[in-house]
Design a protein around this motif. Sequence first.
Motif, PDB file in Angstrom:
ATOM      1  N   LEU A  64      82.363  17.810  32.121  1.00 16.84           N
ATOM      2  CA  LEU A  64      82.984  17.409  30.679  1.00 16.84           C
ATOM      3  C   LEU A  64      84.168  17.464  31.190  1.00 16.84           C
ATOM      4  CD1 LEU A  64      83.285  17.906  27.596  1.00 16.84           C
ATOM      5  CD2 LEU A  64      82.935  21.143  28.235  1.00 16.84           C
ATOM      6  N   ASN A  65      84.300  17.359  31.933  1.00 18.51           N
ATOM      7  CA  ASN A  65      85.657  16.962  32.970  1.00 18.51           C
ATOM      8  C   ASN A  65      86.073  16.002  33.478  1.00 18.51           C
ATOM      9  OD1 ASN A  65      88.502  18.146  33.436  1.00 18.51           O
ATOM     10  ND2 ASN A  65      87.968  17.887  36.016  1.00 18.51           N
ATOM     11  N   SER A  66      85.365  15.012  34.009  1.00 19.93           N
ATOM     12  CA  SER A  66      85.611  14.101  33.777  1.00 19.93           C
ATOM     13  C   SER A  66      85.514  13.521  32.115  1.00 19.93           C
ATOM     14  CB  SER A  66      84.137  13.468  34.291  1.00 19.93           C
ATOM     15  OG  SER A  66      84.130  13.813  35.550  1.00 19.93           O
ATOM     16  N   VAL A  67      85.053  13.559  31.272  1.00 19.46           N
ATOM     17  CA  VAL A  67      85.461  12.653  29.648  1.00 19.46           C
ATOM     18  C   VAL A  67      86.587  13.595  29.395  1.00 19.46           C
ATOM     19  CG1 VAL A  67      84.459  13.171  27.933  1.00 19.46           C
ATOM     20  CG2 VAL A  67      82.431  13.439  30.088  1.00 19.46           C
ATOM     21  N   PHE A  68      86.798  14.538  29.741  1.00 23.59           N
ATOM     22  CA  PHE A  68      88.232  14.771  29.171  1.00 23.59           C
ATOM     23  C   PHE A  68      89.536  13.815  30.354  1.00 23.59           C
ATOM     24  CE2 PHE A  68      87.057  18.914  27.995  1.00 23.59           C
ATOM     25  CZ  PHE A  68      87.361  18.826  26.608  1.00 23.59           C
ATOM     26  N   GLU A  69      89.233  13.899  31.526  1.00 27.19           N
ATOM     27  CA  GLU A  69      89.458  13.213  32.283  1.00 27.19           C
ATOM     28  C   GLU A  69      89.965  11.613  31.715  1.00 27.19           C
ATOM     29  OE1 GLU A  69      88.565  13.396  35.595  1.00 27.19           O
ATOM     30  OE2 GLU A  69      90.119  15.316  36.222  1.00 27.19           O
ATOM     31  N   HIS A  70      88.315  11.265  31.702  1.00 29.24           N
ATOM     32  CA  HIS A  70      88.307   9.028  31.272  1.00 29.24           C
ATOM     33  C   HIS A  70      89.590   8.905  29.558  1.00 29.24           C
ATOM     34  CE1 HIS A  70      86.454   5.649  30.649  1.00 29.24           C
ATOM     35  NE2 HIS A  70      86.403   6.256  29.743  1.00 29.24           N
ATOM     36  N   PHE A  71      89.574  10.427  28.935  1.00 30.61           N
ATOM     37  CA  PHE A  71      89.717   9.957  27.234  1.00 30.61           C
ATOM     38  C   PHE A  71      91.667  10.406  27.214  1.00 30.61           C
ATOM     39  CE2 PHE A  71      84.825   9.566  26.150  1.00 30.61           C
ATOM     40  CZ  PHE A  71      84.794   8.351  25.620  1.00 30.61           C
ATOM     41  N   ASP A  72      91.612  10.368  28.744  1.00 31.09           N
ATOM     42  CA  ASP A  72      93.351  11.041  28.319  1.00 31.09           C
ATOM     43  C   ASP A  72      93.976  12.209  27.942  1.00 31.09           C
ATOM     44  OD1 ASP A  72      93.626   8.821  30.532  1.00 31.09           O
ATOM     45  OD2 ASP A  72      94.161   7.946  29.034  1.00 31.09           O
ATOM     46  N   ALA A  73      92.538  13.102  27.992  1.00 32.58           N
ATOM     47  CA  ALA A  73      93.276  14.212  27.737  1.00 32.58           C
ATOM     48  C   ALA A  73      93.487  15.394  28.104  1.00 32.58           C
ATOM     49  CB  ALA A  73      91.436  15.005  26.650  1.00 32.58           C
ATOM     50  N   GLU A  74      94.065  16.849  27.936  1.00 32.05           N
ATOM     51  CA  GLU A  74      94.619  17.084  29.118  1.00 32.05           C
ATOM     52  C   GLU A  74      94.237  18.629  28.681  1.00 32.05           C
ATOM     53  OE1 GLU A  74      98.931  18.804  30.746  1.00 32.05           O
ATOM     54  OE2 GLU A  74      98.350  17.763  29.826  1.00 32.05           O
ATOM     55  N   ILE A  75      93.304  19.187  29.434  1.00 27.78           N
ATOM     56  CA  ILE A  75      93.261  21.026  28.672  1.00 27.78           C
ATOM     57  C   ILE A  75      94.358  21.760  29.347  1.00 27.78           C
ATOM     58  CG2 ILE A  75      92.374  22.270  29.675  1.00 27.78           C
ATOM     59  CD1 ILE A  75      89.623  20.923  30.301  1.00 27.78           C
ATOM     60  N   GLU A  76      95.580  22.118  28.521  1.00 26.37           N
ATOM     61  CA  GLU A  76      96.425  22.507  28.450  1.00 26.37           C
ATOM     62  C   GLU A  76      96.344  23.759  29.260  1.00 26.37           C
ATOM     63  OE1 GLU A  76      99.733  21.448  25.647  1.00 26.37           O
ATOM     64  OE2 GLU A  76      98.071  21.778  24.754  1.00 26.37           O
TER      65      GLU A  76
END
Length: 222
Positions: A64-76
């Motif tokens: 799931l963290n890789s998916v966030f990174e792939h779509f340039d989504a940052e967990i603030e």
Amino acid sequence: MIRLKVYDVGPPYPLHATPVLWLADEQEEQVLILLIGIAEAFAIKSQIDAGEEPPPRPMTHDLLNSVFEHFDAEIEFVLISELREQQFYIAEIHVKSNGQSMTIDSRPTDAIALALRADAPIYVEEEVMRAAGKRMPKSKDENGEDALAASIEELEAEAGEEGKVPAAQVAAEELMESVEFKRQPRTPLETARQKLQAAIDEERYEDAARLRDEINRLEQSA
């Protein structure tokens, strides 16, 4: 909001059937104690143990963290936002993507496991810490039993006549058993409390409501 850190995940599994997550404030003066599942404990513990070998294939939170990174989504940041009905915690994952902020509902363990992988801060609402936070024992190993015994008495007083069992109370009772390095035979009440926590962790809220009624009945007949 109060910033938290993962203080520990324990006690060690051979000594205890149910892992316990310790979330401390930055000054290590207060702590939230959560009973968690074994899979969730591994997902968190693998990120805080120095020298821990990564799994050969991505685990769920790694993926799931890789998916966030792939779509340039940052967990603030992640936030433990609510203690609902004095039974289970609600968490939020705050994400920023394409200049827009969004909030994702989550279990606390999933949010924390993701935050550790994304190097994102973990927070708790002040009212949640006031309701469920406890003073950090000076030493979990040496003084933990006495400190947690006092916590249980305080939580029982808070429960009052309604017979509600806060999640933190169950965690404290379980932790006290592990400090003694032995497992006593479970009473029906203890078994029901353990099943209640499992139902909450798995978000089986109808089962949780039924078990809460059973716990109330057992407490009244005790």
